[in-house]
Write an enzyme that holds these catalytic residues in place. Structure first.
Site, PDB file in Angstrom:
ATOM      1  CG  ASP A 253      -2.016   1.089   1.100  1.00 19.78           C
ATOM      2  OD1 ASP A 253      -2.376   1.584   0.202  1.00 19.78           O
ATOM      3  OD2 ASP A 253      -2.445   1.517   2.255  1.00 19.78           O
ATOM      4  CD  GLU A 255      -5.247   5.787  -0.678  1.00 24.16           C
ATOM      5  OE1 GLU A 255      -6.279   6.740  -1.322  1.00 24.16           O
ATOM      6  OE2 GLU A 255      -5.738   4.866  -0.150  1.00 24.16           O
ATOM      7  NE  ARG A 321      -4.863   0.946  -0.519  1.00 20.37           N
ATOM      8  CZ  ARG A 321      -5.593   1.242   0.405  1.00 20.37           C
ATOM      9  NH1 ARG A 321      -7.083   0.968   0.003  1.00 20.37           N
ATOM     10  NH2 ARG A 321      -5.380   1.169   1.736  1.00 20.37           N
ATOM     11  CD  GLU A 413     -11.649   3.322  -1.262  1.00 20.51           C
ATOM     12  OE1 GLU A 413     -11.368   2.851  -0.066  1.00 20.51           O
ATOM     13  OE2 GLU A 413     -10.594   3.556  -1.967  1.00 20.51           O
ATOM     14  CG  ASP A 441     -11.845   5.484   2.766  1.00 21.89           C
ATOM     15  OD1 ASP A 441     -11.865   6.792   3.026  1.00 21.89           O
ATOM     16  OD2 ASP A 441     -10.753   4.882   2.427  1.00 21.89           O
ATOM     17  CG  ASP A 612      -6.650   2.443   6.997  1.00 22.33           C
ATOM     18  OD1 ASP A 612      -7.620   2.943   7.338  1.00 22.33           O
ATOM     19  OD2 ASP A 612      -6.517   1.822   6.051  1.00 22.33           O
TER      20      ASP A 612
END
Length: 704
Positions: A253, A255, A321, A413, A441, A612
């Site tokens: 990831d 992000e 990602r 999302e 999200d 996160d």
């Protein structure tokens, strides 16, 4: 301050420029001058389009805000509401029936069902742990967690009582998945002489010097036989361990789970991705007072029943990602001196790096089918998915890759995406390999999109709202209707509590029960345990059942979770504010002060949860919504933030790197960032937390 190199009208940080030239381009056959010229051209073409898409998001939000203000106090009529959303272009026409046409997809994605890990790209040790989580010891997973219904291990070394319970549970699993023609695995003895009398002998698919390999529901089980092992020597069958094929796929990831705000951070993320694609990444760390080193596991060698040698992957198949469309990064400056869209940088550089895998330049391989797998988050609607498709076309042309080499995973999302999911899939139908829900999200966007509509229900009540039930069901049903079964992953979200494995084992089978062939887990151990669920349920058979049920209507998905007529007590309001404030502060203080984008953060009850930016988005938007509509006052919010700053300080008292907030909130950049996330929440684009977090993190780095 970063130094820059000017190339074809754009400026590239010298750190990034040198990394790309010296390491990323090496061996790929891509000419350096042509690369930078093409990169500049790509930015010239796509950066303005990126900006236009963001402007459309803001225009739609303004129109929706105005509609809610004009209809304040009136019940929402779904027909009128949906007609309005179509009129402004928020809802688009459903595409004609179609099936995705993605080719060259690895079996871990297309034809297998199992757990998926998401891991921050900035931590080399974590990414190697995740990559190596393709195989996990069932004995260790049972012994070290509360998943086993047995007394906890006694301190001071191996506990034989608990060990016996672990072995019993593991052999019960073998009885369930690999039944014998008679008796139980607990009765098995003298395997070398008597063999393993399987009820279905075809389940045994191979051997090696360490044990026997079996297959069930598409997943492998490796039973280790070792008479010299401390466990195996006392076992009647000399079984030393049972290894499950666990995390089939892992998302590296860049992000939500990282704090990457400049060229230095981006180069670290790209360096780790390069090490994974080449198989030569090494992490050194202290363990038990000694320096240890971790590397990616090699493939596993076996011989089948006919004596033919074969191998199985020793590592998860890895996605990367990329960053979404919103953020920019000073690692590259456009011709006008503004920061380049970070998602464009990621699209080019992570694909270039993945060429090391495609060309076999390193020690190990990721994709066996010659594909690059990129997850693209936070896209709003069909146009933004089409933009990503065009971007990946351009990246393939820049790098000399065949069309649709780059595969895409679409995170479902954002509200405009879930309301137009079939159209979003259709826009990338030749390269899509993944859709996945993201409850937090999606909830953050639900609140922000309808911010002016009224006060929302309490955060805990969101999970029982009509829209969330429809959202989770529609994601699977639409994916199946678009022909994703057997070609792509349909995924579900994270189990956030890594220490609560007993609860996970009880509840998370609900994800494959929906027809999802993957779901996120917070650790390699959790992946091993969650793999059991995919042995207990044939997901692909379940998908056929789900597909026959049809697609739920849009009405419930677009039912706004307003707390109409609800009057909370003062105690309820304070409890909700404290819960949100503690979660925000506990996460933000690590993000801003230490650059940690994902970690196990104690909640208000001191339960460690993997946090996160998605968790931060919902909490900050919820507080902003309640303050906007007068459920609470600004003074109450400030009081909650101060109370919870003291609590978070206490929870982190043993962290030598921690900077307390409560004694000097005005002097704490982390506290000020957390406060801004709430007090400026209404004006943040789509309610995202990134702009403020990045700004405060850069302030801290500049002052250091």
């Amino acid at each position: 301050m970063s130094e820059y190199v000017r190339q074809n009208g754009v400026q590239i940080s010298s750190l990034l420029f040198d990394f790309i030239n010296e390491r990323a381009l090496a061996g790929t056959g891509v000419d350096q001058d042509q690369f930078w010229s093409g990169f500049s051209d790509l930015l010239t073409r796509f950066a303005p389009r990126n900006g236009e898409l963001l402007a459309k998001r803001e225009k739609l939000q303004s129109q929706i805000d105005d509609w809610h203000i004009a209809n304040k106090g009136k019940p929402i009529d779904q027909a009128a509401y949906q007609a309005f959303l179509k009129e402004i272009g928020y809802l688009v026409d459903e595409p004609a029936p179609f099936a995705i046409t993605t080719k060259n997809v690895d079996p871990e994605i297309a034809t297998m069902a199992g757990p998926q890990l998401v891991v921050p790209s900035l931590n080399d040790r974590f990414v190697l742990n995740a990559a190596n989580a393709r195989w996990g010891s069932l004995y260790d997973a049972f012994y070290g967690t509360d998943a086993l219904d047995a007394a906890p291990a006694r301190p001071g070394g191996y506990d034989p009582v608990r060990g016996a319970a672990v072995i019993k549970a593991a052999k019960a699993f073998l009885d369930e998945t690999l039944p014998l023609s008679n008796g139980s695995w607990s009765d098995l003895a003298n395997v070398k002489e008597n063999g393993i009398p399987l009820k279905d002998p075809s389940q045994c698919v191979g051997w090696n010097d360490n044990g026997c390999l079996f297959k069930h529901n598409g997943l492998h089980i490796d039973v280790i036989f070792d008479a010299d092992h401390p466990i195996g020597k006392d076992d009647p069958a000399n079984i030393a361990d049972v290894y499950l094929e666990a995390a089939l796929t892992t998302i590296i990831d860049m992000e939500d789970s990282v704090a990457a705000v400049d060229a230095e951070d981006k180069v670290l993320a790209y360096t780790n991705w390069l090490g994974l694609m080449r198989g030569d990444l090494a992490a050194k760390f202290m363990k038990g007072g000694k320096e240890a080193e971790r590397r990616a596991n090699p493939d596993r060698d076996y011989v089948d029943q006919d004596g033919n040698a074969f191998t199985l992957p020793g590592r998860s198949l890895m996605f990367v990602r990329n960053v979404g469309h919103l953020m920019t990064n000073p690692a590259v400056l456009l011709s006008d001196g503004s920061e380049a869209p970070e998602g464009l940088l990621d699209g080019v550089f992570t694909s270039l790096i993945a060429m090391h895998d495609l060309k076999g330049l390193g020690e190990l391989r990721n994709s066996k089918t010659g594909s690059i797998y990129i997850v693209k988050p936070k896209m709003h609607g069909r146009e933004e998915c089409a933009f990503t498709n065009d971007l990946f076309d351009a990246v393939e042309d820049l790098l000399g890759l065949a069309r649709n080499t780059i595969k895409v995973g679409v995170m479902d999302e954002e509200r405009r995406t879930s309301a137009n999911l079939a159209a979003c899939i259709e826009a990338v139908k030749d390269r899509i390999v993944f859709i996945n829900t993201g409850f937090l999200d999606r909830t953050g966007d639900e609140i922000h999109t309808s911010m002016q509509g009224g006060a929302m229900v309490a955060k805990a009540d969101m999970k029982s709202s009509d829209w969330i039930q429809s959202y989770e069901a529609r994601n699977v049903a639409i994916g199946l209707a678009c022909g994703m079964s057997g070609k792509a992953q349909i995924g579900k979200g994270m189990w956030a509590a890594p220490d609560m494995m007993a609860d996970m084992m009880e509840q998370k089978i609900g994800h494959p029960m929906t027809g999802a062939n993957t779901a996120w887990v917070p650790s390699p151990t959790a992946a091993t345990l969650h793999a059991i669920h995919y042995h207990r349920l044939d997901v692909f058979a379940r998908q056929k059942e789900v597909a026959s049920e049809g697609i739920p209507s849009l009405d419930k998905l677009l039912t706004i979770p307003l707390a109409e007529g609800h009057n909370w007590s003062a105690e309820e309001i304070e409890r909700e504010l404290d819960n949100n404030a503690q979660g925000i502060l506990g996460y933000v203080v690590r993000w801003v002060d230490q650059g940690i984008g994902c970690s196990k953060v104690p909640d208000i009850h001191d339960v460690g949860l993997m946090e996160d930016r998605a968790t931060l988005r919902i909490s900050s938007q919820h507080m902003a919504n309640w303050m906007l509509h007068g459920v609470c006052s600004a003074e109450q919010v400030d009081a909650a933030l101060l109370r919870m700053a003291a609590k978070v300080d206490g929870q982190n008292a043993n962290d030598p790197l921690y900077q307390p907030m409560a004694n000097d909130p005005a002097g704490s950049l982390a506290f000020q960032a957390a406060r801004d996330l709430v007090f400026k929440g209404v004006e943040q684009p789509s309610g995202y937390t990134e702009p403020l977090l990045h700004a405060y993190r850069r302030k801290l780095k500049a002052a250091s």
